[in-house]
Design an enzyme around this catalytic site. Structure first.
Site, PDB file in Angstrom:
ATOM      1  CE1 TYR A  29      14.452 -27.525  -2.764  1.00 54.46           C
ATOM      2  CE2 TYR A  29      13.031 -25.927  -2.697  1.00 54.46           C
ATOM      3  CZ  TYR A  29      14.210 -26.576  -2.310  1.00 54.46           C
ATOM      4  OH  TYR A  29      14.797 -26.413  -1.007  1.00 54.46           O
ATOM      5  CD  GLU A  51      18.495 -23.606   1.851  1.00 55.45           C
ATOM      6  OE1 GLU A  51      18.292 -22.265   1.919  1.00 55.45           O
ATOM      7  OE2 GLU A  51      17.624 -24.405   1.686  1.00 55.45           O
ATOM      8  CD1 TRP A  59      14.517 -20.774  -2.409  1.00 52.10           C
ATOM      9  CD2 TRP A  59      15.798 -22.296  -3.277  1.00 52.10           C
ATOM     10  NE1 TRP A  59      15.135 -21.210  -1.489  1.00 52.10           N
ATOM     11  CE2 TRP A  59      15.810 -22.333  -1.927  1.00 52.10           C
ATOM     12  CE3 TRP A  59      16.209 -23.077  -4.127  1.00 52.10           C
ATOM     13  CZ2 TRP A  59      16.850 -23.046  -1.225  1.00 52.10           C
ATOM     14  CZ3 TRP A  59      17.430 -24.042  -3.390  1.00 52.10           C
ATOM     15  CH2 TRP A  59      17.647 -23.866  -2.243  1.00 52.10           C
TER      16      TRP A  59
END
Length: 184
Positions: A29, A51, A59
């Site tokens: 990522y 987000e 994450w």
């Protein structure tokens, strides 16, 4: 430059930001998506949703759940997400393969509707976003307020992360990271 051995990936020898240094999902990522310019409205909805869903979570959880989130939100196709109803919200709240947070699900649908309005007024959400200035700290502060007023679940920190994640603001890499300015 002294290398922090904890940030060196043993598989490829690259020094990454601390948060992405040793996990292959986070490293991929970090290297391929974070901070890269997004050119489609649906891509922006997906980034904004990521987000929003990340708030309060790691994450890695979001990245692992992203394929299911993408399927649940119709590939983040703006018009389809904007047409989702309370029945869809209930379906998603009962889907164990995604992050089941009603407020975050509702925020994503609401934000798709707002993006559709911006698209109608400016030919695309991307076009609207591209016209917003980030030339000064005052411009950036104004963006934080604009996003807080315009979208749901987009406080200053979430907005800052979204703008970095989509390439509108430069991402904040650790100084030693191979993607930090001057190391590319």
């Amino acid at each position: 430059m002294a290398r922090n051995r904890r940030n060196v990936d043993p598989n490829d020898g690259k020094v990454r930001c601390r948060w992405a240094a040793v996990d292959p999902i986070l490293a991929a990522y970090h290297d391929r998506e974070w901070g890269k310019r997004i050119r489609t409205d649906g891509g922006h909805l997906q980034r904004m949703a990521a987000e929003i869903f990340q708030c309060g979570l790691s994450w890695k959880i979001v990245l692992v759940k992203m394929p299911a989130l993408t399927a649940g939100f119709h590939g983040f196709e703006l018009s389809r997400v904007a047409r989702m109803t309370s029945k869809d919200v209930n379906r998603l709240c009962n889907d164990a393969s995604i992050i089941r947070n009603r407020k975050k699900i509702e925020a994503t649908i609401h934000n798709a509707r707002v993006m559709m309005e911006l698209k109608a007024a400016h030919r695309s959400y991307v076009r609207w976003l591209d016209r917003l200035s980030t030339d000064s700290s005052a411009d950036i502060a104004a963006l934080y307020q604009l996003f807080r007023k315009t979208f749901r679940f987009m406080g200053p920190e979430t907005t800052r992360c979204y703008l970095m994640g989509c390439g509108k603001l430069p991402p904040e890499h650790d100084r030693e990271c191979w993607l930090a300015q001057g190391n590319m």
